[in-house]
Design an enzyme around this catalytic site. Structure first.
Site, mmCIF file in Angstrom:
data_model
loop_
_atom_site.group_PDB
_atom_site.id
_atom_site.type_symbol
_atom_site.label_atom_id
_atom_site.label_comp_id
_atom_site.label_asym_id
_atom_site.label_seq_id
_atom_site.Cartn_x
_atom_site.Cartn_y
_atom_site.Cartn_z
ATOM 1 N N ARG A 266 38.482 26.164 42.959
ATOM 2 C CA ARG A 266 38.284 27.305 41.809
ATOM 3 C C ARG A 266 36.924 26.979 40.939
ATOM 4 N NH1 ARG A 266 41.360 29.792 43.904
ATOM 5 N NH2 ARG A 266 43.477 30.802 43.150
ATOM 6 N N GLU B 136 32.745 34.533 39.387
ATOM 7 C CA GLU B 136 33.146 35.126 40.784
ATOM 8 C C GLU B 136 33.641 36.788 40.497
ATOM 9 O OE1 GLU B 136 35.254 32.482 43.074
ATOM 10 O OE2 GLU B 136 36.973 33.895 43.140
ATOM 11 N N ASP C 23 32.712 27.835 47.784
ATOM 12 C CA ASP C 23 33.297 29.130 48.173
ATOM 13 C C ASP C 23 33.954 29.777 46.995
ATOM 14 O OD1 ASP C 23 34.355 30.772 50.145
ATOM 15 O OD2 ASP C 23 36.571 30.088 49.578
ATOM 16 N N HIS D 252 34.435 33.301 48.366
ATOM 17 C CA HIS D 252 35.864 33.100 48.565
ATOM 18 C C HIS D 252 36.620 33.642 49.857
ATOM 19 C CE1 HIS D 252 39.192 32.377 45.124
ATOM 20 N NE2 HIS D 252 39.798 32.172 46.329
#
Ligand code: NAD
Length: 345
Positions: free
Chosen positions: A234, A263, A258, A295
Site C-alpha cells: 500500500r 495513487e 506498484d 497497482h
C-alpha cells in the site's frame, strides 16, 4: 441482491458478468469511484461492491447507510480504505476477498526486483531505439543478497519461497512470526536489524496506523547505502518525500513501486493526454533507478476470476443469512490473533 459495482473497468465487467451467470444478482456497473459525491448512485441497491481506491470513510458509510445499503462487498484483500467501526455502528456488513491470488502479487514483486535491478525499463526503450550500449544498465546478482521481507502473510511467504530459489539470504519482520516461513530458511529479526542488514527490502504488511510510513527518513538512515526498496503493498507504507531524498543522496540504489501514497487520483486511469499535477509523483518518474507500475500486481486472469467470484459468493451467503467467513468486524481486524471470529489466516 441488487449490487452497485463501483470503479468498474471493461475487464472487471466482463469477468463479473460472466461469473454472475451462476449467482443471478442484479448488477449496476458504475465507472465512478465511490466517494461522498457518488454515494447516491447506490440508491436502490442492497449492496455495494468496491475496489481499492474507492473511499469508504465515515462520511461515505453514513451516506450508504442512508441509501439503505446493507452490505459492502470489497473486491480487495486490503481494507485500509474502509471505516469498519462505522460500518458496524450503522449495521452494514463488510466482506472482503481474503486472497484472490497472492501468487500474482508475489510474482510481480520479484519481477519488479529483477526489472529495476537489471534496468529492463531502460533496456527495452534503448533496444527499440537502436541503442545497444550497456552503460547505465549494470545490476547485481540477487544470489546471496540479503532480502528483508516486512510482513510474512500470504504474499510475503510466497515471495520468500520464490527468492529462496534465487539463493537469497532471507530475513523477515512480522509481529506474528510464522513457523512455516522459518522452514523456508527465513530468519525473523527486529525491524532495525532488518533495515541495517538487508540489501533489498520488500513490503508485504497491511496499511495500519503502525505501518503508516514504516519507510521514512529515520528508517532510511538505518539502511545500507544503495538499498533496494520494493513496495507492492500500500502506498502510504512509504514516505514518498523521504524516499525522493534517499534517491537523491544515493542511500536508495533502486526503488520499485506498484502502489503510491496519492495513487487514488492517478492509477487505473489513462491520463496520457493530461497534465500530471502531482509534483512528488512526477519527481519520482525522473530517476533512472525507479520503476513504477500502476497497482498492477494483482492483475492476472486467475486473480480477476477470484475477484469476481468471491464478492458475489459473499453476497449470496449474506442473502441466505449465512456467514461467508470473509466478514470484517471491528473485533477481527485488530491484530489480536487470539480471537477466532472469521479472520482468515
Ligand atoms: P496477510 O494478511 O496474509 O499478511 C499480512 C502480514 O503482515 C501478516 O502476517 C501480519 O502479521 C503482518 N503484519 C501486520 N502488522 C505488521 C507490522 N506492523 N509489521 C510487519 N508485518 C505486519 O496479507 P497478504 O494477503 O499477504 O497481503 C499483504 C498486503 O498486500 C495487503 O495488506 C495489501 O495491502 C497488499 N496487496 C497488494 C496488491 C496489489 O495489487 N499491489 C494486491 C493484494 C494485496
Amino acid at each position: 441482491m441488487r449490487i452497485a459495482v463501483y470503479s468498474t473497468k471493461a475487464y472487471d465487467r466482463r469477468s463479473i458478468e460472466e461469473t454472475n451467470e451462476r449467482f443471478g444478482h442484479e448488477l449496476t456497473f458504475l465507472e465512478a469511484r465511490l466517494q461522498a459525491n457518488t454515494a447516491a448512485l447506490a440508491a436502490g441497491h442492497d449492496a455495494v461492491c468496491a475496489f481499492v481506491n474507492d473511499i469508504l470513510d465515515r462520511e461515505v458509510v453514513d451516506l450508504l447507510a442512508e441509501e439503505g445499503v446493507e452490505l459492502l462487498a470489497l473486491r480487495s484483500a486490503g481494507f485500509n480504505h474502509v471505516d469498519i467501526d462505522r460500518a458496524a455502528e450503522r449495521g452494514i456488513t463488510v466482506v472482503r476477498v481474503p486472497a484472490y491470488s497472492p501468487y500474482a502479487v508475489a510474482e510481480h514483486t520479484v519481477g519488479l526486483m529483477i526489472a529495476v535491478n537489471r534496468r529492463f525499463h531502460r533496456a527495452y526503450n534503448r533496444v527499440r531505439d537502436g541503442n545497444f550500449a550497456l552503460e547505465g544498465l549494470l545490476g547485481f546478482d540477487l544470489r546471496s543478497k540479503r532480502v528483508g521481507i516486512i510482513g510474512t502473510g500470504k504474499i510475503g511467504q510466497i515471495t520468500a519461497r520464490i527468492l529462496r530459489g534465487f539463493g537469497c539470504s532471507l530475513r523477515a519482520y512480522d509481529p506474528y512470526p510464522n513457523d512455516e516461513v522459518r522452514d523456508y530458511g527465513v530468519r525473523y529479526v527486529d525491524l532495525d536489524t532488518l533495515f541495517a542488514e538487508c540489501d533489498v527490502i520488500t513490503l508485504h504488511c497491511p496499511l495500519t496506523p503502525d505501518t503508516h510510513h514504516i519507510i521514512d527518513a529515520e528508517a532510511l538512515s538505518k539502511m545500507k547505502d544503495g538499498v533496494m526498496i520494493v513496495n507492492t503493498s500500500r502506498g502510504p507504507l512509504v514516505d514518498t518525500v523521504a524516499v525522493i531524498e534517499g534517491l537523491k543522496t544515493g542511500k536508495i540504489g533502486n526503488l520499485a513501486l506498484d502502489v503510491y501514497e496519492e495513487e487514488g487520483d492517478l492509477f487505473f486511469e489513462d491520463l496520457s493526454d493530461k497534465v500530471i499535477t502531482d509534483d512528488v509523483f512526477s519527481r519520482l518518474l525522473t530517476f533512472p533507478n525507479v520503476l513504477i507500475t500502476a497497482h498492477q500486481a494483482f492483475f492476472t486472469q486467475e486473480a480477476l476470476s477470484n475477484i469476481a467470484e468471491t464478492p458475489l459468493s459473499n453476497v449470496s451467503a449474506y442473502a441466505r443469512g449465512d456467514r461467508s467467513g470473509n466478514e470484517l468486524t471491528p473485533k477481527n481486524i485488530r491484530p489480536n490473533r487470539g480471537d477466532d471470529d472469521g479472520e482468515d489466516e
